[in-house]
Design an enzyme around this catalytic site. Structure first.
Site, PDB file in Angstrom:
ATOM      1  N   CYS A 113      41.040  21.829  67.447  1.00  0.00           N
ATOM      2  CA  CYS A 113      39.954  22.321  68.298  1.00  0.00           C
ATOM      3  C   CYS A 113      38.910  23.128  67.545  1.00  0.00           C
ATOM      4  O   CYS A 113      37.790  23.293  68.016  1.00  0.00           O
ATOM      5  CB  CYS A 113      40.527  23.152  69.448  1.00  0.00           C
ATOM      6  N   HIS A 279      34.372  26.508  72.748  1.00  0.00           N
ATOM      7  CA  HIS A 279      35.194  25.299  72.796  1.00  0.00           C
ATOM      8  C   HIS A 279      35.623  25.020  74.232  1.00  0.00           C
ATOM      9  O   HIS A 279      36.127  25.909  74.936  1.00  0.00           O
ATOM     10  CB  HIS A 279      36.425  25.459  71.904  1.00  0.00           C
ATOM     11  N   ASN A 309      38.805  18.333  77.750  1.00  0.00           N
ATOM     12  CA  ASN A 309      38.905  18.865  76.382  1.00  0.00           C
ATOM     13  C   ASN A 309      38.850  17.696  75.406  1.00  0.00           C
ATOM     14  O   ASN A 309      39.770  16.881  75.339  1.00  0.00           O
ATOM     15  CB  ASN A 309      40.215  19.634  76.231  1.00  0.00           C
TER      16      ASN A 309
END
Length: 352
Positions: A113, A279, A309
């Protein structure tokens, strides 16, 4: 000499999968998913479509936006946790697909990530070395390969009206806490050396390996013999394992602090920031970061409700959309921040 983003692009797969579509194959609901994550829909890749394919789409769009041809590039940095193959990495596959020079190096990085943040740092170091002037940075993911929905895939993407059986639904439900969160997608940026006041100002990156177990995948490990087998698959060990509470606590603490740190080193305050791009892991985390920094919601935009995501792709996709919407204004200060498996986290300060 500054590292300036001169072009952006995204690559999105064709299948838009709503929460209602997921509810057809597992015990979940739109309310259950929205309440816990803020996600309303996500994109899923076509079977056989990999992260390289999406990266190529994003890269071509970014090159066109920058007014460059593929032959103008000097290096490629490709961030992904879901490569097409264990080897080679996606970098050389992208190089071949775009027809880039064979004397152009490609770097494959795996900070999950935080991949785009680490890619920004690497691209900037390449440019500051004086050996490279035009670098392509790609973040791309196809998470659907993790998802054990061999029972109901066609139903999810709308190719079949078949209803799954109760047994199939129970098997699909076993991984719902993770699989509902992820989507597929890619973002790319062209970064050029420019003698200007704008560009990347500062980065602050961190790693704490003592937290590696918070978000990990125990299976498909070369410590195992063989590295993957049917027993691991049946036990769910080829799916990411996550301690949700610990990830949330770390994210809403470490990301705001990283933003404060990078602002301090850049000689600005958090209040000076025009945008903070977080993020896109979970809307509750994004809101927690926003409140911890004391910023109004309009300074912390999000698109997780549409994409879920997408790991290394979340920041470049969000930055591209903010540019398209006119939110990234000339001279404006933008902070990027992310946290993910490793644990890796950090922040970057950029003047548009």
């Amino acid at each position: 000499m500054r590292s300036v983003i001169t072009g952006t692009g995204i690559g999105l797969p064709p299948h838009v999968v709503t929460n209602a579509a997921l509810a057809r194959i597992m015990d979940t609901s739109d309310e259950w998913i929205r309440t816990r994550s803020g996600i309303q829909e996500r994109r899923f890749a076509e079977p056989g479509q990999g992260s390289t394919d999406l990266g190529v789409l994003a890269s071509r769009a970014a090159l066109a936006d920058a007014g460059l041809a593929p032959g103008d590039l000097d290096a490629v940095v490709f961030a992904t946790m879901t490569p097409d193959h264990l080897l080679p990495g996606d970098g050389p596959l992208l190089q071949a697909a775009l027809g880039l020079r064979t004397n152009l190096p490609t770097f494959d990085i795996r900070q999950q990530c935080s991949g785009f943040l680490y890619g920004l740092e690497l691209a900037d170091l390449l440019i500051q070395s004086g050996r490279y002037r035009k670098v392509l940075l790609v973040g791309a993911e196809v998470h659907t390969g993790f998802m054990p929905w061999h029972l109901g895939w066609d139903t999810v993407i709308g190719r079949s009206t078949r209803e799954v059986t109760d047994v199939e639904k129970a098997e699909n439900t076993a991984s719902r806490d993770r699989t509902v969160l992820f989507g597929d997608g890619a973002g790319a940026v062209v970064i050029e050396a420019r003698d200007e006041d704008r560009g990347l100002l500062k980065t602050k990156l961190f790693t704490d390996g003592t937290g590696a177990g918070v978000l990990t995948m125990p299976g498909a490990s070369f410590k195992r013999r063989p590295f993957v087998d049917q027993a691991q698959i049946e036990a769910g060990e080829t799916l990411p394992v996550m301690s949700g509470k610990e990830v949330f606590r770390s994210a809403v603490t470490l990301m705001p602090q990283a933003v404060r740190d990078v602002c301090d080193e850049g000689g600005v305050t958090v209040a000076d920031l025009d945008l903070v791009l977080v993020h896109q892991a979970n809307l509750r985390i994004i809101e927690g970061v926003q409140k911890a920094l004391g910023l109004p919601p309009e300074k912390v935009p999000h698109n997780i409700e549409r994409y879920g995501n997408t790991t290394a792709a979340t920041l470049p996709i969000l930055f591209h959309e903010c540019r398209q919407q006119g939110l990234v204004r000339p001279g404006g200060l933008v902070a990027f921040t992310a946290l993910g498996s490793g644990l890796h986290w950090g922040a970057a300060l950029y003047r548009a």
